[in-house]
Write a protein that holds these residues in place. Structure first.
Motif, PDB file in Angstrom:
ATOM      1  N   UNK A   4       6.466  14.950  10.394  1.00  0.00           N
ATOM      2  CA  UNK A   4       5.797  13.849  11.086  1.00  0.00           C
ATOM      3  C   UNK A   4       4.225  14.734  11.392  1.00  0.00           C
ATOM      4  N   UNK A   5       4.403  15.892  11.709  1.00  0.00           N
ATOM      5  CA  UNK A   5       3.071  16.663  11.857  1.00  0.00           C
ATOM      6  C   UNK A   5       2.186  16.957  10.706  1.00  0.00           C
ATOM      7  N   UNK A   6       3.076  17.027   9.557  1.00  0.00           N
ATOM      8  CA  UNK A   6       2.385  17.094   8.160  1.00  0.00           C
ATOM      9  C   UNK A   6       1.282  16.210   7.855  1.00  0.00           C
ATOM     10  N   UNK A   7       0.087  16.830   7.361  1.00  0.00           N
ATOM     11  CA  UNK A   7      -1.127  16.049   7.465  1.00  0.00           C
ATOM     12  C   UNK A   7      -0.922  14.832   6.412  1.00  0.00           C
ATOM     13  N   UNK A   8      -0.355  15.250   5.244  1.00  0.00           N
ATOM     14  CA  UNK A   8      -0.093  14.098   4.097  1.00  0.00           C
ATOM     15  C   UNK A   8       0.731  12.896   4.584  1.00  0.00           C
ATOM     16  N   UNK A   9       1.937  13.375   5.108  1.00  0.00           N
ATOM     17  CA  UNK A   9       2.843  12.338   5.508  1.00  0.00           C
ATOM     18  C   UNK A   9       2.289  11.428   6.878  1.00  0.00           C
ATOM     19  N   UNK A  10       1.571  12.027   7.642  1.00  0.00           N
ATOM     20  CA  UNK A  10       0.924  11.604   8.942  1.00  0.00           C
ATOM     21  C   UNK A  10      -0.174  10.490   8.467  1.00  0.00           C
ATOM     22  N   UNK A  11      -0.946  11.253   7.633  1.00  0.00           N
ATOM     23  CA  UNK A  11      -2.217  10.512   7.313  1.00  0.00           C
ATOM     24  C   UNK A  11      -2.083   9.415   6.189  1.00  0.00           C
ATOM     25  N   UNK A  12      -0.883   9.517   5.316  1.00  0.00           N
ATOM     26  CA  UNK A  12      -0.979   8.723   3.855  1.00  0.00           C
ATOM     27  C   UNK A  12       0.366   7.754   4.174  1.00  0.00           C
ATOM     28  N   UNK A  13       1.373   8.345   4.143  1.00  0.00           N
ATOM     29  CA  UNK A  13       2.798   7.804   4.255  1.00  0.00           C
ATOM     30  C   UNK A  13       2.960   6.899   5.393  1.00  0.00           C
ATOM     31  N   UNK A  14       2.750   7.414   6.383  1.00  0.00           N
ATOM     32  CA  UNK A  14       2.948   6.398   7.936  1.00  0.00           C
ATOM     33  C   UNK A  14       2.101   5.348   7.920  1.00  0.00           C
ATOM     34  N   UNK A  15       0.692   5.273   7.546  1.00  0.00           N
ATOM     35  CA  UNK A  15      -0.063   4.103   7.378  1.00  0.00           C
ATOM     36  C   UNK A  15       0.476   3.289   6.282  1.00  0.00           C
ATOM     37  N   UNK A  16       0.813   3.673   5.301  1.00  0.00           N
ATOM     38  CA  UNK A  16       1.534   2.788   4.398  1.00  0.00           C
ATOM     39  C   UNK A  16       2.626   2.094   4.747  1.00  0.00           C
ATOM     40  N   UNK A  17       3.542   3.042   5.322  1.00  0.00           N
ATOM     41  CA  UNK A  17       4.774   2.231   5.850  1.00  0.00           C
ATOM     42  C   UNK A  17       4.544   1.298   6.919  1.00  0.00           C
ATOM     43  N   UNK A  18       3.560   1.446   7.912  1.00  0.00           N
ATOM     44  CA  UNK A  18       3.108   0.678   8.943  1.00  0.00           C
ATOM     45  C   UNK A  18       2.742  -0.447   8.170  1.00  0.00           C
ATOM     46  N   UNK A  19       1.777  -0.620   7.386  1.00  0.00           N
ATOM     47  CA  UNK A  19       1.028  -1.739   6.671  1.00  0.00           C
ATOM     48  C   UNK A  19       2.252  -2.587   6.099  1.00  0.00           C
ATOM     49  N   UNK A  20       2.995  -2.138   5.263  1.00  0.00           N
ATOM     50  CA  UNK A  20       3.934  -2.863   4.356  1.00  0.00           C
ATOM     51  C   UNK A  20       5.054  -3.290   5.414  1.00  0.00           C
ATOM     52  N   UNK A  21       5.430  -2.731   6.522  1.00  0.00           N
ATOM     53  CA  UNK A  21       6.579  -2.879   7.318  1.00  0.00           C
ATOM     54  C   UNK A  21       6.100  -4.169   8.022  1.00  0.00           C
ATOM     55  N   UNK A  22       4.831  -4.063   8.745  1.00  0.00           N
ATOM     56  CA  UNK A  22       4.307  -5.071   9.567  1.00  0.00           C
ATOM     57  C   UNK A  22       4.333  -6.550   8.877  1.00  0.00           C
ATOM     58  N   UNK A  23       3.734  -6.335   7.442  1.00  0.00           N
ATOM     59  CA  UNK A  23       3.654  -7.383   6.619  1.00  0.00           C
ATOM     60  C   UNK A  23       4.999  -7.906   6.460  1.00  0.00           C
ATOM     61  N   UNK A  24       5.988  -7.319   6.145  1.00  0.00           N
ATOM     62  CA  UNK A  24       7.412  -7.777   6.266  1.00  0.00           C
ATOM     63  C   UNK A  24       7.976  -8.286   7.380  1.00  0.00           C
TER      64      UNK A  24
END
Length: 775
Positions: A586-606
């Motif tokens: 979770x402290x990794x820049x790639x995971x924090x700045x790309x993967x998490x926002x994508x998961x949040x966006x798709x997850x909230x839509x669902x």
């Protein structure tokens, strides 16, 4: 010649009348009726329920009551009252604003006592075919039957149909579809041969037919009557003499007919939109529950066809997902704030008292109908204003919500829904998206320039505070959408280049990245060329190639994103174990700045779809939408901006959907006088040759100059943004993926996630409020 004709009235010998002619003016026995008596034709006596009036003295009003066909009466359950046995035709010779002052009236006010109109429904139509028209009209009649079945209601019940009037306004007789006219004839709401172009040398502006029908024609062309639960429906069929647009149709409704009937609620529908069987009741109920509601809208649902077969078309599926997510996240959010940017004129309702003008003659309707004058005087009007008026309902919503001294709010009614036919081909989609995008953009600028209107209203301080928050949200979204094409290219570039990070050991993707980069820019260049060229219909294959090309790019981007997430997780897992591994992930820049926002966006839509009990579009339409998103951002946006000067209506009145009328007579039989035709020819010869039309050349130059300025500003600003971001970010092969991700790209992903979170909170709040209100 009879004495009535000598007085300057209509020569009744030239009026085609069926069996049992009956001519009568709006306020009593007319000179036309006297002429019939002199000719030996005794008029029929009015039914006892009709009032007797003083003689009507304006000889310019032609009003005729005619018998309906005996076969039609044979299908009806009620056959005694005059509203069932006779259809009334009125030749309106005035502007809709003068309808009442010129002595014209409607049947409903002639009964004893006059009927109170609770719901006044207007259906605007142009050249819709019989199937589309029947979808709307049959749905309306189902709703009226539902109102008559609500026996416990204080407002509705057995005779509720007397409180509902349906007004069908056609935009010009020459635009009408012949089969649609046949449907209206079968219902008794139209008979040919009575339409007159002139009455006493005064041009007829509209032809009004009034009838109370007991027959409904379903979209499958089956006739339904009382045995199928169909109740009587009061119909006003208004055919404008010349096509003048939807705003003009609404002006006939609001300025000519509504002041006479004084309804409580006005419902707006477009022909082709099919309301659910109880939707109109739910729209009305929202006004009944909350007295402060000035306007409402329901769900506009994409028609999926039998067993969802329409979703086999990826364009329909993508639009289904877009409509659904907008109704789940966007519209409920705006409803919570009390201001919805656009109540669609195809399916919405208004409280009439909220629309009325103040003592100074100012109000929402005045501003709304100014759009008609603006569109008619296009030569002297800026293209910004003209684009705003393409969807003038946006301006109407703003003027209503912040009416001087008013406290009206706009509300979304989830339980009311209507089905709409969406474009099934790329050219149709381009035309509709052009109007929607351009009008939305310029209307938002128009509204923000008049933001101070909220202070002239009587809304509470808390309501005004929330409106400030909503306007900030709209302003941020407006800017973000302006740079959408540049942002998407930046995401594509950074995401694909990230695979070249040496730690991922994916050097084989370097060649593919170079090829696809040029391919992306090539598709974008082709989109600009197509948009600057001919009509979309003539470039169908070119646009199809662009859609497919951007779909392939999306697949590659998804592959790159998945590999990026997997490789990042593998690199972290290699050196860590247990809770430390998760914390480092979770402290990794790639995971924090790309993967998490994508998961949040798709997850909230669902999650939002599940909370609204509508998750199925995530299964049936999500993939299609995902593949077409780049085309929405690039191809459709390029066409809209490049054609900002083309004021296409983008609806069924476009040439793409007009039927071939070659060799077909006009459905409304209005013969052109030979003298009038000769005068037209003389006028044509006396008019300057169009080749030397300097004003037209100046107008074309003005439009072209504006189009070029907007296109240059939009394309250059996006290109500059992409160039700066990519040059500053650098390549992942040189700086590493963490460095390239930690810049502007993280801002884009967090913006998308942040907007989704904001919408989710608003939609959830709407659902909670809805539970307590009991809508």
């Amino acid at each position: 010649m009879s004495s009535s004709t000598e007085k300057g009235d209509v020569d009744v010998s030239k009026i085609r009348t069926p069996t049992g002619p009956y001519a009568q003016h709006a306020r009593g026995t007319s000179d036309i009726e006297k002429g019939l008596e002199e000719a030996g034709n005794q008029p029929r006596v009015a039914a006892p329920v009709l009032r007797r009036y003083k003689p009507f003295r304006n000889a310019n009003n032609l009003v005729i009551d005619v018998d309906v066909p005996s076969k039609l009466l044979g299908l009806c359950a009620k056959r005694s009252e005059r509203e069932f046995t006779h259809m009334r035709y009125s030749a309106v010779t005035c502007d809709p604003n003068d309808f009442q002052s010129c002595g014209f009236t409607l049947r409903q006010v002639h009964y004893d006592p006059p009927r109170r109109t609770e719901l006044f429904i207007v259906v605007t139509m142009s050249n819709e075919d019989d199937i589309l028209f029947c979808q709307t009209m049959h749905g309306v009649m189902e709703n009226i039957s539902h109102l008559c079945g609500r026996n416990r209601s204080k407002t509705w019940g057995k005779d509720a149909w007397k409180k509902v009037v349906v007004c069908i306004v056609s935009d010009g007789g020459s635009e009408l579809n012949l089969r649609t006219i046949s449907v209206l004839t079968a219902m008794g709401a139209y008979q040919s041969g009575f339409a007159k172009r002139m009455v006493n040398n005064i041009p007829v502006a509209a032809h009004v037919y009034e009838y109370t029908t007991q027959i409904s024609v379903s979209p499958s062309m089956t006739f339904e009557g009382a045995e199928s639960g169909v109740v009587p429906v009061q119909i006003i069929f208004c055919v404008k003499d010349k096509p003048r647009g939807k705003i003009n149709s609404h002006r006939w409704f609001f300025n000519a007919f509504v002041p006479i009937l004084q309804p409580n609620i006005c419902v707006l529908l477009d022909a082709g939109i099919r309301p659910g069987p109880t939707s109109i009741y739910h729209l009305w109920k929202s006004f009944d529950i909350v007295s402060g509601i000035g306007g409402t809208c329901g769900e506009v649902v994409v028609s999926k066809g039998i067993m969802g077969r329409n979703l086999l078309n990826p364009l329909v599926a993508a639009q289904d997902f877009e409509y659904r997510m907008s109704l789940i996240l966007e519209t409920p959010l705006e409803s919570v704030f009390g201001y919805i940017r656009n109540l669609p004129s195809g399916f919405s309702a208004y409280r009439y008292i909220a629309l009325q003008n103040d003592s100074n003659g100012n109000g929402p309707l005045v501003t709304y109908f100014n759009g008609e004058k603006i569109l008619q005087s296009a030569r002297d009007t800026s293209l910004i204003t003209l684009n705003v008026q393409l969807e003038a309902s946006r301006v109407l919503c703003w003027e209503l919500a912040y009416k001087r001294g008013g406290q009206w709010i706009l509300h979304y009614v989830k339980s009311a829904y209507a089905f709409i036919e969406v474009p099934r081909s790329i050219p149709e989609l381009l035309l509709r998206h052009q109007r929607s995008q351009n009008s939305s953009f310029f209307a938002m600028i128009h509204i923000m320039a008049r933001f101070t209107y909220i202070y002239r209203s009587s809304h509470s301080i808390l309501r005004k505070f929330w409106i400030h928050i909503e306007m900030l949200y709209h302003a941020y979204t407006l800017v973000f959408n302006w740079f959408a094409i540049g942002n998407y290219y930046v995401v594509f570039k950074v995401l694909t280049d990230s695979l070249e990070d040496p730690s991922f050991h994916l050097a084989k993707f370097q060649t593919a990245n170079i090829v696809l980069d040029y391919f992306y820019l090539g598709m974008l260049f082709v989109s600009f060329l197509l948009a600057m060229g001919k009509r979309p219909q003539s470039s169908r294959w070119g646009y199809t190639i662009c859609f497919v090309g951007f779909g392939l790019i999306t697949i590659y981007m998804l592959t790159a994103g998945i590999l990026l997430a997997v490789k990042t997780a593998q690199n972290i897992q290699h050196g860590d174990s247990g809770p430390l591994r998760i914390r480092h992930l979770f402290s990794n820049l790639v995971f924090r700045n790309v993967v998490i926002p994508v998961i949040v966006t798709a997850g909230l839509n669902l999650l939002a779809s599940i909370l609204f009990f509508e998750p199925w579009h995530m299964v049936t339409s999500f993939v299609q939408y995902l593949l077409i998103v780049p085309s929405y951002i690039s191809v459709l946006s390029v066409y809209a901006v490049a054609n900002v000067h083309r004021l296409s209506l983008g609806d069924r009145t476009d040439d793409i959907n007009k039927p071939d009328r070659k060799g077909i007579d006009q459905p409304v039989i209005v013969e052109k006088d030979v003298d009038e035709e000769y005068e037209d020819a003389i006028h044509m010869l006396q008019t300057d040759n169009p080749k030397g039309n300097l004003k037209g050349d100046v107008m074309a130059d003005r439009d072209g100059d504006f189009r070029m300025k907007i296109l240059l500003a939009w394309s250059l600003s996006n290109a500059l943004l992409a160039a700066i971001v990519i040059s500053v970010t650098g390549k992942a092969a040189d700086k590493g993926v963490a460095t390239t991700i930690n810049g502007y790209i993280s801002f884009v992903f967090f913006s998308l996630a942040g907007l989704t979170v904001f919408r989710f909170v608003g939609s959830t709040t709407y659902m909670l409020v809805r539970l307590f209100v009991g809508e």
